[in-house]
Design a protein around this motif. Structure first.
Motif, PDB file in Angstrom:
ATOM      1  N   SER A 427     -27.684   5.627 -54.723  1.00 10.25           N
ATOM      2  CA  SER A 427     -27.667   4.160 -54.788  1.00 10.25           C
ATOM      3  C   SER A 427     -27.303   3.689 -56.198  1.00 10.25           C
ATOM      4  O   SER A 427     -26.534   2.743 -56.364  1.00 10.25           O
ATOM      5  N   VAL A 428     -27.843   4.365 -57.212  1.00  9.76           N
ATOM      6  CA  VAL A 428     -27.509   3.986 -58.596  1.00  9.76           C
ATOM      7  C   VAL A 428     -26.020   4.220 -58.841  1.00  9.76           C
ATOM      8  O   VAL A 428     -25.318   3.355 -59.379  1.00  9.76           O
ATOM      9  N   GLU A 429     -25.544   5.392 -58.389  1.00  2.29           N
ATOM     10  CA  GLU A 429     -24.143   5.753 -58.657  1.00  2.29           C
ATOM     11  C   GLU A 429     -23.174   4.839 -57.917  1.00  2.29           C
ATOM     12  O   GLU A 429     -22.129   4.463 -58.433  1.00  2.29           O
ATOM     13  N   GLN A 430     -23.534   4.485 -56.684  1.00  2.00           N
ATOM     14  CA  GLN A 430     -22.581   3.733 -55.853  1.00  2.00           C
ATOM     15  C   GLN A 430     -22.940   2.255 -55.748  1.00  2.00           C
ATOM     16  O   GLN A 430     -22.252   1.507 -55.050  1.00  2.00           O
ATOM     17  N   ARG A 431     -24.006   1.849 -56.391  1.00  5.75           N
ATOM     18  CA  ARG A 431     -24.478   0.458 -56.401  1.00  5.75           C
ATOM     19  C   ARG A 431     -24.528  -0.149 -55.003  1.00  5.75           C
ATOM     20  O   ARG A 431     -23.961  -1.207 -54.729  1.00  5.75           O
ATOM     21  N   ARG A 432     -25.226   0.583 -54.125  1.00 11.55           N
ATOM     22  CA  ARG A 432     -25.386   0.089 -52.749  1.00 11.55           C
ATOM     23  C   ARG A 432     -26.672   0.656 -52.173  1.00 11.55           C
ATOM     24  O   ARG A 432     -27.255   1.605 -52.729  1.00 11.55           O
ATOM     25  N   THR A 433     -27.110   0.074 -51.069  1.00  9.00           N
ATOM     26  CA  THR A 433     -28.288   0.600 -50.375  1.00  9.00           C
ATOM     27  C   THR A 433     -27.874   1.863 -49.623  1.00  9.00           C
ATOM     28  O   THR A 433     -26.812   1.890 -48.987  1.00  9.00           O
ATOM     29  N   VAL A 434     -28.716   2.907 -49.708  1.00 11.36           N
ATOM     30  CA  VAL A 434     -28.375   4.172 -49.049  1.00 11.36           C
ATOM     31  C   VAL A 434     -29.420   4.468 -47.977  1.00 11.36           C
ATOM     32  O   VAL A 434     -30.625   4.426 -48.245  1.00 11.36           O
ATOM     33  N   ARG A 435     -28.946   4.754 -46.768  1.00 14.24           N
ATOM     34  CA  ARG A 435     -29.854   5.111 -45.682  1.00 14.24           C
ATOM     35  C   ARG A 435     -30.079   6.619 -45.677  1.00 14.24           C
ATOM     36  O   ARG A 435     -29.139   7.392 -45.871  1.00 14.24           O
ATOM     37  N   ILE A 436     -31.322   7.031 -45.432  1.00 16.55           N
ATOM     38  CA  ILE A 436     -31.630   8.467 -45.398  1.00 16.55           C
ATOM     39  C   ILE A 436     -30.822   9.140 -44.289  1.00 16.55           C
ATOM     40  O   ILE A 436     -30.313  10.252 -44.454  1.00 16.55           O
ATOM     41  N   ALA A 437     -30.674   8.441 -43.175  1.00 15.78           N
ATOM     42  CA  ALA A 437     -29.990   9.032 -42.020  1.00 15.78           C
ATOM     43  C   ALA A 437     -28.522   9.352 -42.304  1.00 15.78           C
ATOM     44  O   ALA A 437     -27.924  10.177 -41.624  1.00 15.78           O
ATOM     45  N   GLU A 438     -27.930   8.698 -43.314  1.00 14.59           N
ATOM     46  CA  GLU A 438     -26.523   9.008 -43.602  1.00 14.59           C
ATOM     47  C   GLU A 438     -26.404  10.299 -44.425  1.00 14.59           C
ATOM     48  O   GLU A 438     -25.320  10.852 -44.581  1.00 14.59           O
ATOM     49  N   LEU A 439     -27.525  10.786 -44.955  1.00 10.89           N
ATOM     50  CA  LEU A 439     -27.464  11.962 -45.823  1.00 10.89           C
ATOM     51  C   LEU A 439     -27.456  13.267 -45.040  1.00 10.89           C
ATOM     52  O   LEU A 439     -26.873  14.249 -45.464  1.00 10.89           O
ATOM     53  N   LEU A 440     -28.181  13.322 -43.914  1.00 11.38           N
ATOM     54  CA  LEU A 440     -28.133  14.525 -43.105  1.00 11.38           C
ATOM     55  C   LEU A 440     -28.707  14.302 -41.728  1.00 11.38           C
ATOM     56  O   LEU A 440     -29.371  13.294 -41.476  1.00 11.38           O
ATOM     57  N   ARG A 441     -28.431  15.292 -40.834  1.00  8.57           N
ATOM     58  CA  ARG A 441     -29.025  15.259 -39.488  1.00  8.57           C
ATOM     59  C   ARG A 441     -30.259  16.150 -39.537  1.00  8.57           C
ATOM     60  O   ARG A 441     -30.167  17.311 -39.904  1.00  8.57           O
ATOM     61  N   LEU A 442     -31.426  15.606 -39.184  1.00 11.11           N
ATOM     62  CA  LEU A 442     -32.657  16.421 -39.241  1.00 11.11           C
ATOM     63  C   LEU A 442     -32.877  17.161 -37.939  1.00 11.11           C
ATOM     64  O   LEU A 442     -32.420  16.726 -36.898  1.00 11.11           O
TER      65      LEU A 442
END
Ligand code: NAD
Length: 442
Positions: A427-442
């Motif tokens: 979020s800091v790097e891309q200046r946006r809200t980041v959803r956990i679900a977009e990072l991986l499939r659990l």
């Protein structure tokens, strides 16, 4: 483990007292364990944590059930020093595969630099070996996916050694929230304070490099995010964050490679004299020629690429939100956390280091809406990380019986806490809200 259903509300309230905190963690039966084959224990990454918490202190307390069979580190000199410090006679290795092939451990402890945890975890799991890993389990989402896939594929077990959960004060917070006294938690205010001694130390060491530590969003905040996930019994959903490097690194007006060689020793407020610490001289200075690593590195080196000031807004699966910050250049060490519930507020102030005397190290106050403020009694237990280290080790090695909410943290806990930090960093790097679900499939 006890059946969680049998752990009644009355028991939770009772547990939120000094006496109960001791009773759910009975003294480990040091002598009375029935004869069992010793576990064949090996360590990869033989630095400070490995030689102390997961080395000499295990030899001291668990020799009857553990056998040290191998120590591995990319720095052969440090592995040899570690063997002396731990007080064992097992072989040392620079190659993990060679160690596993030769000494066939059935339990591996991963205590390397953070960025290398994942590779060793996957390797050990693929060999059918159970893994204990220091936090953070991983430093990015690709590592996280690889570790979770390897655990699933091999049906082995990862335990992430989140010692903070086992500090009695943190257990007291958990049990007070579970008791329902302040009702549903709507929001959390959490500020962690790192001072110019401990905070600065991250900038002296490998932690200053994002590729090694994942930044303090991951290396340090993984502890805090794990506590919150556990306290709330919820998962993080999305994170919005900001971060800056405001004091260390390129912000300094003068710099050197490391303190021992520095021409500014006499004037630099951050000068650190490692020569006064015999253990560190042995473990690091005496091994420098093998890997070029300075334990007393300059906090103003220009390669520092992590943040020293971080703030985030996290939302959770139960609808709660958290405002969180960590700053690493403060005159105080400790934290404040408050839980704002529908029936009241739980306020915590922890004092670890400050320039004035405090009456109590941890103050936990329960304030009921339209009611009174009541101070909760924090159990006083000696030992590292507020007494958490010993209790965690007893749970791992002696398998003491505890209620479900004190069970050992698993790979899911390791993943969820790291992913919160990874999302914050992104979020800091891309200046946006980041959803956990977009990072991986659990
Ligand atoms: N839970 C806690 O409270 C706590 C406290 C301190 C450290 N830790 C964790 O413990 C781990 C070790 O920290 P430390 O303070 O002992 O650091 P350290 O620098 O003293 O030790 C790290 C060791 O890893 C070795 N290493 C580096 N790269 C390697 C590689 N590719 N393969 C094998 N070995 C490698 C280094 O040579 C060094 O000996 C870290 O993951 C850290 O986050 C946890």
């Amino acid at each position: 483990m006890c059946d969680p259903g049998s752990w009644s509300r009355r028991q939770f309230v009772k547990a939120a007292s000094a006496a109960a905190a001791a009773s759910v963690f009975p003294a480990a039966p040091l002598a009375a364990v029935p004869a069992q084959p010793k576990r064949r224990y090996a360590i990869v990454g033989t630095g400070d944590r490995a030689t102390g918490m997961w080395g000499a202190q295990l030899v001291e307390r668990y020799q009857d059930i553990l056998e040290f069979v191998g120590l591995c580190d990319i720095n052969p000199k440090r592995a040899a020093v570690a063997r002396d410090l731990v007080g064992v006679s097992c072989p040392t290795f620079t190659d993990f595969d060679q160690m596993c092939d030769r000494v066939k451990p059935d339990l591996v402890m991963v205590t390397t630099v953070d960025g290398f945890h994942a590779g060793y975890i996957v390797n050990a799991l693929d060999r059918g070996i159970d893994v204990l890993t220091e936090k953070p389990m991983v430093i990015d989402q690709a590592q996280c996916q690889a570790v979770l896939d390897a655990e699933r594929r091999n049906k082995r077990k990862i335990t992430v050694t989140f010692n903070y959960r086992y500090a009695p004060k943190h257990q007291l917070i958990k049990e007070t929230l579970l008791s329902g006294e302040i009702g549903r938690i709507i929001s959390v205010d959490f500020s962690w304070y790192l001072d110019v001694i401990h905070g600065a130390d991250y900038f002296r060491r490998w932690h200053r490099l994002r590729a090694r530590s994942g930044s303090l969003w991951v290396h340090k905040a993984t502890h805090h995010f794990d506590l919150v996930n556990w306290w709330l019994a919820a998962d993080p959903v999305e994170v919005t964050a900001r971060g800056a490097l405001s004091v260390y690194g390129r912000n300094g007006s003068v710099r050197s490679t490391h303190c021992r060689a520095c021409p500014h020793k006499k004037t630099c407020a951050f000068y650190y004299d490692m020569t006064a610490d015999a253990r560190r001289m042995k473990l690091y200075a005496d091994c420098e020629d093998a890997d070029g690593y300075y334990r007393d590195g300059c906090v103003f080196r220009e390669d520092v690429d992590i943040y020293d000031a971080m703030s985030a807004l996290v939302t959770y699966s139960n609808g709660a939100t958290m405002t969180y910050s960590v700053n690493a250049f403060l005159p105080i060490e400790g934290y404040r956390v408050a839980f704002n519930g529908e029936k009241g507020r739980l306020e915590v102030r922890d004092y670890e280091r400050q320039a004035w005397k405090v009456d109590t190290l941890s103050e936990i106050a329960l304030i009921r809406n339209f009611g009174e403020r009541r101070l909760l009694e924090v159990p006083a237990i000696e030992g590292g990380h507020g007494g958490g280290d010993d209790r965690l080790r007893d749970l791992i090695f002696r398998k003491v019986q505890v209620p479900a909410h004190m069970a050992l943290p698993d790979s899911r806990a390791g993943a969820m806490s790291c992913l919160t930090g990874i999302a914050a960093r992104t979020s800091v790097e891309q200046r946006r809200t980041v959803r956990i679900a977009e990072l991986l499939r659990l």
